[in-house]
Motif scaffolding. Sequence first.
Motif, PDB file in Angstrom:
ATOM      1  N   GLY A  98     108.847 -34.629  99.111  1.00 26.19           N
ATOM      2  CA  GLY A  98     108.025 -34.942 100.271  1.00 26.19           C
ATOM      3  C   GLY A  98     108.797 -35.637 101.370  1.00 26.19           C
ATOM      4  N   GLY A  99     108.113 -36.522 102.075  1.00 27.52           N
ATOM      5  CA  GLY A  99     108.752 -37.306 103.123  1.00 27.52           C
ATOM      6  C   GLY A  99     109.281 -36.463 104.261  1.00 27.52           C
ATOM      7  N   LEU A 100     110.593 -36.442 104.427  1.00 26.20           N
ATOM      8  CA  LEU A 100     111.223 -35.780 105.565  1.00 26.20           C
ATOM      9  C   LEU A 100     110.964 -34.284 105.574  1.00 26.20           C
ATOM     10  CD1 LEU A 100     112.998 -35.905 108.052  1.00 26.20           C
ATOM     11  CD2 LEU A 100     115.006 -35.762 106.560  1.00 26.20           C
ATOM     12  N   VAL A 101     111.000 -33.638 104.408  1.00 29.40           N
ATOM     13  CA  VAL A 101     110.783 -32.185 104.393  1.00 29.40           C
ATOM     14  C   VAL A 101     109.362 -31.851 104.822  1.00 29.40           C
ATOM     15  CG1 VAL A 101     110.139 -32.062 101.929  1.00 29.40           C
ATOM     16  CG2 VAL A 101     111.166 -30.071 103.065  1.00 29.40           C
ATOM     17  N   HIS A 102     108.389 -32.663 104.443  1.00 29.26           N
ATOM     18  CA  HIS A 102     107.015 -32.466 104.909  1.00 29.26           C
ATOM     19  C   HIS A 102     106.932 -32.662 106.423  1.00 29.26           C
ATOM     20  CE1 HIS A 102     104.931 -33.381 100.764  1.00 29.26           C
ATOM     21  NE2 HIS A 102     105.653 -32.272 100.757  1.00 29.26           N
ATOM     22  N   PHE A 103     107.571 -33.710 106.904  1.00 33.03           N
ATOM     23  CA  PHE A 103     107.515 -34.007 108.332  1.00 33.03           C
ATOM     24  C   PHE A 103     108.137 -32.879 109.150  1.00 33.03           C
ATOM     25  CE2 PHE A 103     109.399 -36.433 112.043  1.00 33.03           C
ATOM     26  CZ  PHE A 103     108.197 -36.519 112.728  1.00 33.03           C
ATOM     27  N   GLN A 104     109.234 -32.325 108.691  1.00 26.85           N
ATOM     28  CA  GLN A 104     109.860 -31.241 109.434  1.00 26.85           C
ATOM     29  C   GLN A 104     108.991 -29.989 109.436  1.00 26.85           C
ATOM     30  OE1 GLN A 104     113.960 -30.451 108.743  1.00 26.85           O
ATOM     31  NE2 GLN A 104     114.604 -32.561 109.046  1.00 26.85           N
ATOM     32  N   HIS A 105     108.340 -29.701 108.330  1.00 20.50           N
ATOM     33  CA  HIS A 105     107.400 -28.571 108.317  1.00 20.50           C
ATOM     34  C   HIS A 105     106.231 -28.841 109.263  1.00 20.50           C
ATOM     35  CE1 HIS A 105     108.974 -25.695 105.441  1.00 20.50           C
ATOM     36  NE2 HIS A 105     109.276 -26.674 104.608  1.00 20.50           N
ATOM     37  N   PHE A 106     105.803 -30.079 109.324  1.00 13.24           N
ATOM     38  CA  PHE A 106     104.743 -30.446 110.261  1.00 13.24           C
ATOM     39  C   PHE A 106     105.185 -30.183 111.701  1.00 13.24           C
ATOM     40  CE2 PHE A 106     103.131 -33.948 113.018  1.00 13.24           C
ATOM     41  CZ  PHE A 106     101.797 -33.575 113.060  1.00 13.24           C
TER      42      PHE A 106
ATOM     43  N   SER B  26     100.109 -39.457 109.544  1.00  8.85           N
ATOM     44  CA  SER B  26     100.455 -40.844 109.223  1.00  8.85           C
ATOM     45  C   SER B  26     101.285 -40.903 107.954  1.00  8.85           C
ATOM     46  CB  SER B  26      99.178 -41.675 109.049  1.00  8.85           C
ATOM     47  OG  SER B  26      99.471 -43.065 108.969  1.00  8.85           O
ATOM     48  N   ASP B  27     101.968 -42.018 107.776  1.00  5.55           N
ATOM     49  CA  ASP B  27     102.679 -42.356 106.536  1.00  5.55           C
ATOM     50  C   ASP B  27     103.658 -41.262 106.123  1.00  5.55           C
ATOM     51  OD1 ASP B  27     101.221 -44.949 105.258  1.00  5.55           O
ATOM     52  OD2 ASP B  27      99.788 -43.745 106.376  1.00  5.55           O
ATOM     53  N   LEU B  28     104.696 -41.099 106.947  1.00 10.44           N
ATOM     54  CA  LEU B  28     105.732 -40.107 106.659  1.00 10.44           C
ATOM     55  C   LEU B  28     106.619 -40.566 105.503  1.00 10.44           C
ATOM     56  CD1 LEU B  28     106.896 -39.488 110.350  1.00 10.44           C
ATOM     57  CD2 LEU B  28     104.912 -38.537 109.170  1.00 10.44           C
ATOM     58  N   HIS B  29     107.001 -41.830 105.503  1.00 13.73           N
ATOM     59  CA  HIS B  29     107.838 -42.425 104.454  1.00 13.73           C
ATOM     60  C   HIS B  29     109.122 -41.633 104.238  1.00 13.73           C
ATOM     61  CE1 HIS B  29     105.169 -45.651 102.907  1.00 13.73           C
ATOM     62  NE2 HIS B  29     104.227 -44.882 103.420  1.00 13.73           N
ATOM     63  N   ILE B  30     109.844 -41.408 105.316  1.00 12.15           N
ATOM     64  CA  ILE B  30     111.139 -40.744 105.202  1.00 12.15           C
ATOM     65  C   ILE B  30     112.070 -41.640 104.390  1.00 12.15           C
ATOM     66  CG2 ILE B  30     113.152 -39.967 106.520  1.00 12.15           C
ATOM     67  CD1 ILE B  30     111.210 -39.249 108.784  1.00 12.15           C
ATOM     68  N   SER B  31     112.615 -41.095 103.302  1.00  7.53           N
ATOM     69  CA  SER B  31     113.365 -41.920 102.348  1.00  7.53           C
ATOM     70  C   SER B  31     114.717 -41.304 102.038  1.00  7.53           C
ATOM     71  CB  SER B  31     112.568 -42.082 101.052  1.00  7.53           C
ATOM     72  OG  SER B  31     113.334 -42.721 100.054  1.00  7.53           O
ATOM     73  N   LYS B  32     115.708 -42.159 101.897  1.00  9.07           N
ATOM     74  CA  LYS B  32     117.048 -41.712 101.510  1.00  9.07           C
ATOM     75  C   LYS B  32     117.203 -41.625 100.000  1.00  9.07           C
ATOM     76  CE  LYS B  32     120.474 -44.651 101.815  1.00  9.07           C
ATOM     77  NZ  LYS B  32     121.455 -45.646 102.334  1.00  9.07           N
ATOM     78  N   TYR B  33     116.138 -42.003  99.252  1.00  7.78           N
ATOM     79  CA  TYR B  33     116.220 -42.006  97.796  1.00  7.78           C
ATOM     80  C   TYR B  33     115.194 -41.109  97.116  1.00  7.78           C
ATOM     81  CZ  TYR B  33     119.077 -46.155  98.671  1.00  7.78           C
ATOM     82  OH  TYR B  33     120.044 -47.011  99.115  1.00  7.78           O
ATOM     83  N   VAL B  34     114.048 -40.896  97.711  1.00  5.50           N
ATOM     84  CA  VAL B  34     112.980 -40.122  97.072  1.00  5.50           C
ATOM     85  C   VAL B  34     113.195 -38.643  97.368  1.00  5.50           C
ATOM     86  CG1 VAL B  34     110.508 -39.757  96.883  1.00  5.50           C
ATOM     87  CG2 VAL B  34     111.398 -42.062  97.302  1.00  5.50           C
ATOM     88  N   ALA B  35     113.323 -37.849  96.311  1.00  8.10           N
ATOM     89  CA  ALA B  35     113.692 -36.437  96.458  1.00  8.10           C
ATOM     90  C   ALA B  35     112.485 -35.505  96.501  1.00  8.10           C
ATOM     91  CB  ALA B  35     114.630 -36.027  95.328  1.00  8.10           C
TER      92      ALA B  35
END
Length: 686
Positions: free
Chosen positions: A30-38, A19-28
Amino acid sequence: MDPVLSDSNDGILTFVHASDLHISKYVATGGLVHFQHFLHTAVPLVSPRLVVVTGDLTDGKDKQKLISQQQLEEWQAYKRALSQTDYVQRFNGTFYRDQRGNHDCFNVFSQASGENYFGMYSAVGDSSGYMLRIDEPFGTYSFVASDGCPRHGFARPLNFFGYLDARDMQLLESRLEEARGSSHVFMLNHYPVSTMVYGKYRKEFGELVRQVSVFLCGHLHELVGGIGAQLQAYKAREGYWELEIGDMKEHAVYRVYAVDHDIVSFVDVHLPLPQIPMPNPELLDVRVEAPVPHPPVVLVTNPKDARYLLPKHEPLERIRESTFIRMLVWTDQPVASVQVQIDGQVHPHPAVFRGTERQVGSSANETVKTPLWVAPWDPELYNDGTVHELQVVATDAAGKTTTSRTPFVIGQTLVPLQNDARGGWIMQQSFSSMFQTSACVSYILMTLCLLVVPRVYFATLPNFSSWLSERSVLHHKDMAYIRHLYTLCCNADSAVAKVKLGLAMLAARAKFLVWTQFTAQVYLASVPWLFWPGYFFAMGMCILPLFTGRLIPSARGSDAVGSVYAYGIYISHEWSPLLDSWTYALASIVSLAVLLVYLPVAVASPSMFYAPRAKRPWYRTVTVRVLVVLFVLVYLGAPTLMTAYTYGWVSIVFGYGRGWLFIVSCLALYVVDWRMPVSLSNTTAA
């Protein structure tokens, strides 16, 4: 005859929750990099039957994190990450399921709106949720996802709480009716139950949820300071577990569930990254394709963790009748050893592998792993009513080790989770009732005690000046008595005498404060330019909007404009029973109440309460006056400016309960504290 938990590898369903991926175009981070590892490490490792993600797929905020808006690039990055796998298509589209969270509906007027990118870029596409039925040879398992997002997705800071109105409840009721007869029903929602407002179609939510075994949710992100480290609660009345999961955004956590012969178990796992949250300087351009080494994931399914029993939904007698300890051990390397201990003693029977990899779909990678390890045991040896501990240590060929500890009992008695300070208390609450009750009670007490009763009392006085003089004399006597008690307390010989005199002094001080405050409130009723604005604001909170503004800036024309009342939000000719409005109302009530307590004693002469002296009383010092100003600026002014920044400056022009209250408060404090204090302090009580 019921199936026995033996060494057979059948009867197991596995699924993964994030839950709560929070893929962000501004936050450098977590987010997308965590989701891709998942996607590339955790999911292939576990290879479950189902993956569910409960909302907040994207962050939906601007660079300053103040204004909320759907960012197309974030949704494209989410879809691009999924497209690098076959998860959306796997098992005929029943492998990967997602749903909306509050960030996914920020500034989205409706589900049909062009800004509702969930419909275009998600796996499910249907913003209303879904009902997924998984039929296995050993049982049927239903997953019912409800969309708790407001029908009109307001821009933040509104939109923290969720609700299901009567139409949503009708859909939920029909889906749960379709799930009736399932071995287990799992309900999914982004918002925990405590942060929801549930309407009613034919049945109340509490009645509907009685057929649910586990309620899966996210949203709270483990909160702060450890108070949300274990947001889990057993709802004994309805008989289900509510299990919130930490976020993928910063904590990189996912949860693996296993239903073994209809006994539900789970384990939380953190992605094995070198740093959490992991730096992501590439933001939406990050690419992760190769898996990272993952330590073993160990999930004991028999005996089940006694803290999470489901007496109303699980055949717990199967644990007592079982013949084998059963555990699932997922590894990315061959297993070197699986060691079992019970109560610190090495189990006499070694664990052996009975796992399988079952083909579900037509392609080669459409398989479900069931890496089952078993060890013979006799549960009657532990059927003594006490809590025992099962420890499993799994090591793979690369030397990576995981230790699992499971408290268990033979029976149906839940072992207390003891997590009240870490989130359990929060999950058991109904913030809907809490905020509504707090706001109503606070409003009634403020109105009656600070305005209505003093005004009525003032109107009944035949001679206000004489009454004020009499009250002044009594206050002086009370203060002299307090000083006398203080002197006796300081000179007392024994500790017992000091305690008794100290308690008497506290009681006398409390009486003095209550009566002086009442005198001040009655005095306020005699000052029209202060009393009637306060009365107007208090009465208006019941019927006037706290503020009006562009609550959904992306909407066109008048659809963007809405009014926030204490008891709901009116927009586009509809009422939205969003709980956020009650929090706004409570903030306004508290602000007004503080001012209505402070201004009467500030405007009244100190000689009304204390004998004439050169030194000003403590509440008229510069320090106290500055603190009151800071309170107004921080507690009322900053939120007012934030509201204006988010919903437009029109929210101040039509902001009766926010902008107006802030402006009038500043004017009153300026006049009372910085223009009149010298003259008032020398005024006599008469």
